[in-house]
Structure formats: structure tokens, C-alpha cells
Design an enzyme around this catalytic site. Sequence first.
Site, PDB file in Angstrom:
ATOM      1  N   GLU A  46      -4.788   2.172  -4.318  1.00  0.00           N
ATOM      2  CA  GLU A  46      -3.328   2.202  -4.309  1.00  0.00           C
ATOM      3  C   GLU A  46      -2.748   0.959  -3.630  1.00  0.00           C
ATOM      4  O   GLU A  46      -1.590   0.965  -3.212  1.00  0.00           O
ATOM      5  CB  GLU A  46      -2.831   3.470  -3.604  1.00  0.00           C
ATOM      6  CG  GLU A  46      -3.127   3.540  -2.112  1.00  0.00           C
ATOM      7  CD  GLU A  46      -4.498   4.132  -1.807  1.00  0.00           C
ATOM      8  OE1 GLU A  46      -4.723   4.519  -0.654  1.00  0.00           O
ATOM      9  OE2 GLU A  46      -5.339   4.208  -2.729  1.00  0.00           O
TER      10      GLU A  46
ATOM     11  N   ASP B  56       0.852  -1.191   0.000  1.00  0.00           N
ATOM     12  CA  ASP B  56       0.000   0.000   0.000  1.00  0.00           C
ATOM     13  C   ASP B  56       0.887   1.239   0.000  1.00  0.00           C
ATOM     14  O   ASP B  56       1.826   1.347   0.804  1.00  0.00           O
ATOM     15  CB  ASP B  56      -0.915   0.008   1.224  1.00  0.00           C
ATOM     16  CG  ASP B  56      -1.877   1.180   1.191  1.00  0.00           C
ATOM     17  OD1 ASP B  56      -2.877   1.085   0.453  1.00  0.00           O
ATOM     18  OD2 ASP B  56      -1.618   2.174   1.879  1.00  0.00           O
TER      19      ASP B  56
END
Length: 650
Positions: free
Chosen positions: A567, A524
Amino acid sequence: MSQELKNLDFVARSLVQNALCIASNRQVIQAFKQRNRKQLLQLSINFLDSLNEVSPYKYFIHFHLPGPVSFLRVWKPEKYGDDISRFRKMVVNVQQFLKPVWGIELGRVGLAVRGIAPVVVYEKGKKVLLGSIEVFCDLGQVIAFTKQSKQKAQGIYFVPSIKLFASTQPIAQTTNSTFLPWKALPKPYDDRLSGLFFQKAILGQTYLIKNELIFFGMPIFDYANHPVAIYVTCLACPSFFIKNVIYAVLIVISILVPIILSYFFLVNTQVIRPLTVLNRELEILRKTSGQRLLSPLDASSQLVLLRNASREIISLANIVNGLILKMDKLVSFRRTLEQDNTTADIYARLAWLFKHQFNLKNFIIFEISNSADKMSPVLSHFEEKGISSSCAVKPMFCQAARTSLLASTLHASEVCSFYSDKIPSACLPLQTEGRVIAVVRFFITDKRHLSYKLRENLIYNLQPYLDIAAGIIEMKRYAESLRKTALYDYLTGFYNRHMLNDCIRRIESLARRQNTIVGVLMLDLDHFKRINDTYGHSAGDKILKQIATIIKQSLRESDVAIRFGGEEFLVFLNDTTIEATQMVAERIRTTVEDTPLTWKDYFINMTISIGVAIFPHHGNSLLTVTELADKALYQAKKTGRNCVVMYKMK
């Protein structure tokens, strides 16, 4: 008489098309793989509801397993497992040659019009047979549907060679055969038929006049062109009607004969003239694929045509036969290409056509990208040395691609300015809907071919095959682009989240079979929202592409990357170790930290947090280990970000 049987072939072809559509259904293939009879039954009921809603006939569906063995009958789903290879030769042929078959065949409940298609999957480039699907309807229903047949007494009788499947008593007997009724004529018509009438009907259409009734008989052929039944109709025929017909025919003949004799030469002239003009039209049609260019006939050639009338008619027949043969080959070629799975299969089939049917041994096929900015070779075949495979990299420089016309060294107006090889060549475009999708270059090494006969052969004979192939190639490419859109994330090129469950199932199965370790990384980006808020979402997309490139460079070809969320990324490291998994995770983290990411004139520094879990060390299922890697990622975020955290068992 033949009106009732005229629609049989059309109905059989529509049945096999329905069977092919069902056989290509993904849920049907999955049910065959799992041998799930309950799911197949539900699917077949849905298909039958759709088919019977728009059809005048009542359809049935039957499934078979390789053997062939009966797997499911929609009308009797509890019956299955019996061997049908002894009397169902259509099913045997389909499962043996993996090609669809349609026609008439006798089954347990009588004659039916059938269409059967194989259910196949591709494993390691080879076809694997899962079974076959049969869609059929009652033969009597198809014959009885026509308006003419509704006004007639009609019946269907089995030929002696299949009498074992009949369940009624014989209607007619001869010294060496017995005909059994399947759908008999109503009383008292059937009592007036004889065995001799049936034997004549087997050989061809026949009739019988008896007691002011006319009986017509015609053979019904199965898919292998063997007579299996006799179709009989009956019409009333009073004797006075026959006499009146005979008198009327005699009167018409007595009137027409003098007219025919009187105007013989005039009729001759009027017949030969249009035949000659039609001859020229058809010859132009054969060469120009449908363009109609008609030139008038001058009066001076009239006498010559009169002396050679029979020759003109024969020439016309030969041209028509040649045109029909050419169209038949094109239709067969189209059907063959439609059954190919990929564009590579179609290009390979075109190569076979060039070599064996047109004797063109040296060629190369260039494919134009969907964006029309690049040409790349996809298939080549050279039997001569010293031939260059270079091309005008961009379609805008290729004359054949730019003009959609033949480009060759056979004429100065057709020479391509880009190609400078000394070996003569000719380029033909593959175009569909006004857009060129590929170009074929033929190299001419035999000097005998350097003539306009080769040009005529390419344009008039080969170009129709390329036009057919172009449309099908475009359809396959479009289907492939849709498949990629459904499987891959357009931004990063990774698998999208829809593929997660499928990837987990395949990777876990492989790891268990080979007894190997799978490393799971959950990644992440830190503070990614600031990028979108500061520079905009376009900058965020550019950053994600660059991060995806860094992750790709750190993985092997056997590893799998998935875009898990906005993301977030998920990585599966196949056949690895705990130490190697930590090393890959740390390499990704440090590379992201040390690499300045660019957006326009800005340099942006990013960091990434990674959670790590190991299968089967941390869990018995890969899905569970994936969830544990997500928990480890949460710990990495909680402990300050920009770090790698291995999940620790309590």
C-alpha cells in the site's frame, strides 16, 4: 560438382540470422553503448559455445564500431582500432544502409562465409547505429563438410584481382594473370593445372582431362556476385573407363532412337494431356492460394490439344513463372514486416501497399482490441472528400469481423447491415489462427472499379498480404503486452518497483542537466490492513485502484508514480519547487481524506501519510533523497498519521 557449393547460401543465411539474434540481445546493446570490450568478449564466448555445440562448422564472431573500425576479434581480443573500410565492403554496406548482409568475402585470413547485422537503437523515432556484428566460418570448412567432398582431392585458388591478400607463391601463370592457392590441391595434382584452365573456370564450370585425371573447376562468387576464387576437384579417370562409357552411350542411342521414332505420336499425346491438366491446376492454384480443384479433360478436346501443344506448354510456363513471382513477393513482404519494430510501422507499410501496388487510394484500418470488444481506427487515408470513417464500434456488429469474410456493396450477400454510407465500400479482415484482429475498409470512388474484377483483386491478390501481416501484427501485439506486464503494475497502472533504479537514473540525469529540483513523495495508506481483514483482499484491490486514480489526478504528465510496495507509493515531481512539492502532497492527503471510497454497497473513509524530501536540497543523489523521504514517512506515521512531514536535516 556443385554439391560442395550448394550449401554456401544456406550457411550464409543461417549466419546472418545468428548475427541478428545477437544484435538484438539487450546485454550486447548495453555493452556497445558503454564500449565495454570485456563484457562483449564474455558474451561472444557464450554465444560461440552455444553455436559451435550444434554446428559442424567452427564459428567466429567479430564486432565493429561505426567507421567502420575493428572493435573486437574473439580469437585476438587484444587487436582492435584498425580501419577495415578499405577491404571489408560488406561491413561498410551494413553500417551505411543499416540492413543485414550475407555472403562470401575475403578477409585478413582468407575467404569466409559471413553474415553481418547492424546493432541499432531507436532514439526519438530514429535509428541510431551503435556498430555491427559479424558471424563467420571458414569457406574451406563449409565445402569440405559434404560427404562427396571427403572422397575428392580439392583446392581453392584466388582470382588475380585479389592477389594482394594471398601469402603463397602462384600455382599457375598466364600472360596476363596469376592464380594464387589458398587451399591448394595435394601433390602431384596441382602441377598439372594450367592458366587456361583457371581462366575458363572463371567464366563458368569447366573440366580438364589430363594423365587419366579429370579436373573440374567452378567459380566462387562473393556477396556482390563477383568471382573471388576458383574451386577445383580432381577425380581419377582411366582411359578404358572413358571408352566403355562411350560404347555404352552409343548402344543406348541405337536402341532408343527407333523406339522414339515409333512411338512419337503416342508420347506426344501422353505429354500434352497431363500438361493441359496441370495448366488448369496451376491457374486455380494461382487464384485460390493453394486449393486444389481438378476437373477431368474430355476426349473431344484431344485433337485441338495436339495442334496447339507448344502453346499449352508456353502457357504453363507463364503461369508457373507468375506463381513463383507472386510467392517471391509474399516472402519478401513477410521479411520486411518482420524487421519492423511496432504495429504502427506495419500499418504504415500496408498503407503504402494499398496505394502503390493495388491503386486503392481511400481506406481506413480498424484494430480490434485483445478482448474483442472494441474497434478503433488506427490509420486512414482519403483522397476524396465526403467519406465517413464511422464503424460498428463493437466487432460483433461488423460483418467482416464476425464472419471473417469479405463484406462489400458489390453483391447483396456481402452488404454490411451496419454501414449505410452512399459511397461503395469493401471490407477485408486481417485474421490469424481463426481470430480477426483488424479490418480494412476500402472506399470505391471510381465507377470503373465497381465490378467483380475488383472483388477478385481483393480476395485473390490482396488477401494473402493481409494474412501475412495479421500473423506478424499479432506477434508484435503479444510482445508489447509482455513488455507492459514487465514494466507496469497491473492493478494501479503505475510503474512497478523493478523500474525504480531506471527511473531514478533518468530523472536524476535530467535534473542535473537542466539544474532543476525534484520533489520526492513517499506515501502510505493508514491502517490498510483493516480493509483486507474486514472486507477481504478484493476490496483492498478496489481501494488501491481508487487511491491510484486520486494520485494520478494530482500529478502532471511529466511526474512519475511507482507502486513501491503493498500500500506504499513513490512519486517523483520533476522541475518543481519546495513549496509546490508540499502543496501537491497536501492536496493528495486532503483529497484522500475527503473522498469516500466505495466497495459494493459500502463507503469507506481512508487517510494517507506522506513523507517529503527534496533533491538536491536534502542529498547529492536521488536514491539518497528517496531514502530520506521514507524516513520522513516514518516520522509522519509516528506523529499520528494523516499528515505530511518534510524531512529536516540534522
